[in-house]
Design a protein around this motif. Sequence first.
Motif, PDB file in Angstrom:
ATOM      1  N   SER A  91      13.342  -8.754  13.789  1.00  7.45           N
ATOM      2  CA  SER A  91      14.440  -8.778  12.821  1.00  7.45           C
ATOM      3  C   SER A  91      13.957  -9.381  11.504  1.00  7.45           C
ATOM      4  O   SER A  91      12.919 -10.052  11.440  1.00  7.45           O
ATOM      5  N   GLU A  92      14.740  -9.159  10.462  1.00 11.25           N
ATOM      6  CA  GLU A  92      14.377  -9.709   9.158  1.00 11.25           C
ATOM      7  C   GLU A  92      14.354 -11.237   9.193  1.00 11.25           C
ATOM      8  O   GLU A  92      13.481 -11.874   8.606  1.00 11.25           O
ATOM      9  N   GLU A  93      15.304 -11.808   9.934  1.00 15.11           N
ATOM     10  CA  GLU A  93      15.344 -13.270  10.032  1.00 15.11           C
ATOM     11  C   GLU A  93      14.092 -13.811  10.729  1.00 15.11           C
ATOM     12  O   GLU A  93      13.486 -14.787  10.274  1.00 15.11           O
ATOM     13  N   GLU A  94      13.709 -13.190  11.825  1.00 14.03           N
ATOM     14  CA  GLU A  94      12.511 -13.624  12.553  1.00 14.03           C
ATOM     15  C   GLU A  94      11.262 -13.405  11.717  1.00 14.03           C
ATOM     16  O   GLU A  94      10.356 -14.248  11.677  1.00 14.03           O
ATOM     17  N   PHE A  95      11.217 -12.263  11.034  1.00 20.03           N
ATOM     18  CA  PHE A  95      10.073 -11.945  10.175  1.00 20.03           C
ATOM     19  C   PHE A  95       9.926 -12.984   9.063  1.00 20.03           C
ATOM     20  O   PHE A  95       8.833 -13.499   8.804  1.00 20.03           O
ATOM     21  N   THR A  96      11.044 -13.267   8.425  1.00 23.71           N
ATOM     22  CA  THR A  96      11.020 -14.238   7.322  1.00 23.71           C
ATOM     23  C   THR A  96      10.580 -15.611   7.816  1.00 23.71           C
ATOM     24  O   THR A  96       9.746 -16.275   7.195  1.00 23.71           O
ATOM     25  N   GLU A  97      11.137 -16.025   8.938  1.00 26.42           N
ATOM     26  CA  GLU A  97      10.805 -17.354   9.456  1.00 26.42           C
ATOM     27  C   GLU A  97       9.321 -17.453   9.805  1.00 26.42           C
ATOM     28  O   GLU A  97       8.669 -18.446   9.468  1.00 26.42           O
ATOM     29  N   ARG A  98       8.765 -16.428  10.464  1.00 25.93           N
ATOM     30  CA  ARG A  98       7.352 -16.478  10.875  1.00 25.93           C
ATOM     31  C   ARG A  98       6.427 -16.479   9.667  1.00 25.93           C
ATOM     32  O   ARG A  98       5.507 -17.294   9.566  1.00 25.93           O
ATOM     33  N   ASN A  99       6.678 -15.609   8.725  1.00 22.23           N
ATOM     34  CA  ASN A  99       5.823 -15.541   7.544  1.00 22.23           C
ATOM     35  C   ASN A  99       5.950 -16.780   6.666  1.00 22.23           C
ATOM     36  O   ASN A  99       4.963 -17.301   6.157  1.00 22.23           O
ATOM     37  N   GLN A 100       7.169 -17.240   6.500  1.00 22.99           N
ATOM     38  CA  GLN A 100       7.387 -18.423   5.662  1.00 22.99           C
ATOM     39  C   GLN A 100       6.684 -19.643   6.244  1.00 22.99           C
ATOM     40  O   GLN A 100       6.013 -20.390   5.521  1.00 22.99           O
ATOM     41  N   LYS A 101       6.841 -19.857   7.546  1.00 25.74           N
ATOM     42  CA  LYS A 101       6.213 -21.014   8.169  1.00 25.74           C
ATOM     43  C   LYS A 101       4.695 -20.972   8.020  1.00 25.74           C
ATOM     44  O   LYS A 101       4.049 -22.005   7.789  1.00 25.74           O
ATOM     45  N   TRP A 158       4.737   5.152   1.981  1.00 28.96           N
ATOM     46  CA  TRP A 158       3.883   4.584   3.029  1.00 28.96           C
ATOM     47  C   TRP A 158       4.412   3.199   3.417  1.00 28.96           C
ATOM     48  O   TRP A 158       4.607   2.334   2.580  1.00 28.96           O
ATOM     49  N   LYS A 159       4.642   3.031   4.718  1.00 30.18           N
ATOM     50  CA  LYS A 159       5.155   1.773   5.244  1.00 30.18           C
ATOM     51  C   LYS A 159       4.112   1.146   6.176  1.00 30.18           C
ATOM     52  O   LYS A 159       3.237   1.831   6.714  1.00 30.18           O
ATOM     53  N   ILE A 160       4.228  -0.158   6.370  1.00 32.23           N
ATOM     54  CA  ILE A 160       3.272  -0.905   7.187  1.00 32.23           C
ATOM     55  C   ILE A 160       3.790  -0.994   8.607  1.00 32.23           C
ATOM     56  O   ILE A 160       4.910  -1.471   8.841  1.00 32.23           O
ATOM     57  N   ASN A 161       2.986  -0.546   9.534  1.00 30.81           N
ATOM     58  CA  ASN A 161       3.358  -0.684  10.944  1.00 30.81           C
ATOM     59  C   ASN A 161       2.992  -2.107  11.383  1.00 30.81           C
ATOM     60  O   ASN A 161       2.044  -2.342  12.116  1.00 30.81           O
ATOM     61  N   TRP A 162       3.793  -3.035  10.935  1.00 34.31           N
ATOM     62  CA  TRP A 162       3.470  -4.471  10.942  1.00 34.31           C
ATOM     63  C   TRP A 162       3.607  -5.098  12.321  1.00 34.31           C
ATOM     64  O   TRP A 162       4.511  -4.782  13.095  1.00 34.31           O
ATOM     65  N   ASP A 163       2.669  -5.966  12.655  1.00 38.78           N
ATOM     66  CA  ASP A 163       2.843  -6.962  13.707  1.00 38.78           C
ATOM     67  C   ASP A 163       2.122  -8.230  13.249  1.00 38.78           C
ATOM     68  O   ASP A 163       1.593  -8.276  12.136  1.00 38.78           O
ATOM     69  N   SER A 164       2.087  -9.274  14.077  1.00 38.78           N
ATOM     70  CA  SER A 164       1.543 -10.563  13.637  1.00 38.78           C
ATOM     71  C   SER A 164       0.068 -10.505  13.265  1.00 38.78           C
ATOM     72  O   SER A 164      -0.413 -11.347  12.494  1.00 38.78           O
ATOM     73  N   THR A 165      -0.667  -9.509  13.789  1.00 33.48           N
ATOM     74  CA  THR A 165      -2.087  -9.408  13.433  1.00 33.48           C
ATOM     75  C   THR A 165      -2.272  -9.018  11.978  1.00 33.48           C
ATOM     76  O   THR A 165      -3.383  -9.089  11.455  1.00 33.48           O
ATOM     77  N   PHE A 166      -1.184  -8.567  11.319  1.00 31.33           N
ATOM     78  CA  PHE A 166      -1.275  -8.270   9.896  1.00 31.33           C
ATOM     79  C   PHE A 166      -1.486  -9.559   9.098  1.00 31.33           C
ATOM     80  O   PHE A 166      -2.087  -9.542   8.026  1.00 31.33           O
ATOM     81  N   ILE A 167      -0.993 -10.696   9.623  1.00 30.15           N
ATOM     82  CA  ILE A 167      -1.191 -11.987   8.950  1.00 30.15           C
ATOM     83  C   ILE A 167      -2.627 -12.462   9.155  1.00 30.15           C
ATOM     84  O   ILE A 167      -3.352 -12.725   8.194  1.00 30.15           O
ATOM     85  N   PHE A 168      -3.037 -12.580  10.411  1.00 26.88           N
ATOM     86  CA  PHE A 168      -4.419 -12.882  10.778  1.00 26.88           C
ATOM     87  C   PHE A 168      -4.794 -11.974  11.959  1.00 26.88           C
ATOM     88  O   PHE A 168      -3.981 -11.808  12.888  1.00 26.88           O
TER      89      PHE A 168
END
Length: 707
Positions: A91-101, A158-168
């Motif tokens: 969700s957007e809330e979960e996404f925001t929280e993970r990236n922000q932290k 073009w959209k990003i098929n995002w998961d947490s590995t996109f961060i690291f």
Amino acid sequence: MAKQRGKKRAGNRKAVDKRAIGRHERNKKIWGAVIGIAAVLLITGIGCAAFFLKSGKTPEETLVAYGELVNQRKYDRMYEMLSEQARERISEEEFTERNQKIYEGIEAENLTVQCEEEPVFEKGKKEAELSYTCEMESMAGKISFVNKSTFVKERGDWKINWDSTFIFPMLKEDYRVQINTRPAVRGNIYDRNGVMLAGQGTATEVGVVTGKMENRDMAVEQLAQILDMDADTIRTKMEADYVQDDTFVPLKMIAKTDTAKEEALLQIPGVLLNDAETRVYPLGAAAGHLTGYVQSVTAEDLEKLEGKDYHANSQIGKAGLEMALEQTLHEHDGYSIDIVNADGILIETMALKPEENGKDVYTTIDASVQQSAYEQFAADPAVAAAMDPTTGKMLALVSTPGYDPNEFIMGLSDARWKNLNEDPNKPLMNRFETTWVPGSTFKAITAAIGVESGKLDPNANFGDVGLSWQKDAGWGDYYVTTLTPYGSEVNLTNAMTYSDNIYFARVSLEIGAKTQVEWFRKMGFKEEMDFPVYLGASSYDSDDSDGEIASEIQLADTGYGQGELLVNPVHLLSMYSMFVNGGNMILPVLIQEEEQTPQYWKEQVISPQTAEIVKQGLIQVIENPAGTGASAKIEGIPMLGKTGTAEIKEAQDSTEGVERGWFICETLEGVERPLAVVGMVEDVKPHGGSGYVTAKVRAIVEQYYGK
């Protein structure tokens, strides 16, 4: 991923566009127009991220746009760039929280991305894989890694098929990014012999385990009384959300030496005592004003110190050497940014910044002299300073009454803070940084100026004019008075020995105001000394006199150390060093350095001949049994010296007011381990005069030489 700004960002985009042109030669004109539009948008203040997000022409452009949004912390816009499949997973809330932290937690900045190779995209293909290098700055230094991500084309973008590995790349969904602090240690402060004045030590941490307490209300009241804490403060700590029955709740630290308090605390069920590392000040109040103390940084401190490696848990010097040497003593914590799995096991370290301890500082202070001087003057509002007059190395700097800097570390109660501030003896006032009316100690300076300027013949007999004198009737009812008749031979040596106010008032008038001021300037008046801790600049005039001595009466009073004169005690020691350094004023120093060579603050202020003449008069102050400083004589330690009493009262005939008592002495050439000591007590009238101070200074000298 790393920040791309301004021209650099535009340049990166152009490089990407040129590669695209190479692959799609037939669209050359179209891409040229795109580049032109991008430049116009950038100039007019519209960020490239917004442009890329709108256009979405290639996966590369989407990647760069996403990176810029990370730099801008626009998590909602980042979420819009995710594929439908990715948005279903998070969700957007979960996404925001993970990236922000993560990004804000590691203080990510200047994130940049660079494609590893030129990707080839087939026309009409809906999915692409892109390899790229990501770099960013963090609290632990630069982070750089190679990553590979999948992009899908949805509704023309073009959209990003995002998961947490996109961060690291190693960051799985159930993994965490963990920031580990590697604490560094603040530098220590030592005396000349390696005795610690301030540094890491151990205190006793007092706490409670609430589940083991009996009669909690009574226990809280007992703790409040023993620890000098507010009972409500203790209750608030004990009722914090994290506290369980078996939780240790820290309340306050006390000194390891306070065994009586420890015994009383251990009588209370539920109280536990632990050893805790903390900043300690072994000399306590004896060096409190010298060392100062540290405290936790405030929000205001952090604002001023932005970019200098301070954080919310940092401590900073608030007074004395702790404040003056802050940038030398300040430690720099290290950090590691780690990826750990669900069990907390380290998977990979993304960045590592080693800790850097603060540098230790060795002072010229002799802890035994410091302690001795404090003990001599502790009962009075007073100041004392000791120095080697040939090297300028300070051996002691004491202000009494002092305060114990350990109290600031352990935690001051409101009541104790109020007591310190309202104490009439002003224990928080640093008296060695202040300027004071010097009284008769200044007669040696007047004599030096008189002889050197040619205005005073030291052998001339000024004639006995009694114990009260004025220049002429123009002075009205103002008279200069002196205490001791000593016969008809009124010359420099006798006037110095008996401390004749009238003689030095007359000398000052002979010198003249203009010449006096010229010599004061040569001797460092109105000039701050180059010294680690602040020392007030000595002065000779009132604030509204434009640097002049305003009247004959003021000039006469200046000659015997009154008038508008205000002198710092360390400055006085430097001026007296002229008499054993051939007319040169030594520069006082406080920090010990290897191969330290003495430096003169003011060179050849007077000639060696003048210095010798004045010195002989100062020797008689102690050596002559009738001298005002005769009680300071120590067998085997030849010294010069001068007593002084400065009267602070509203009117000349007033019996009210205080008498500042002074004594300064200095060993003569040939004495091993040269020493100069000055002491001043704010009011010696209840103690019979300046002899009270003379005895204290003598005791310091005796202790130094083991007499």
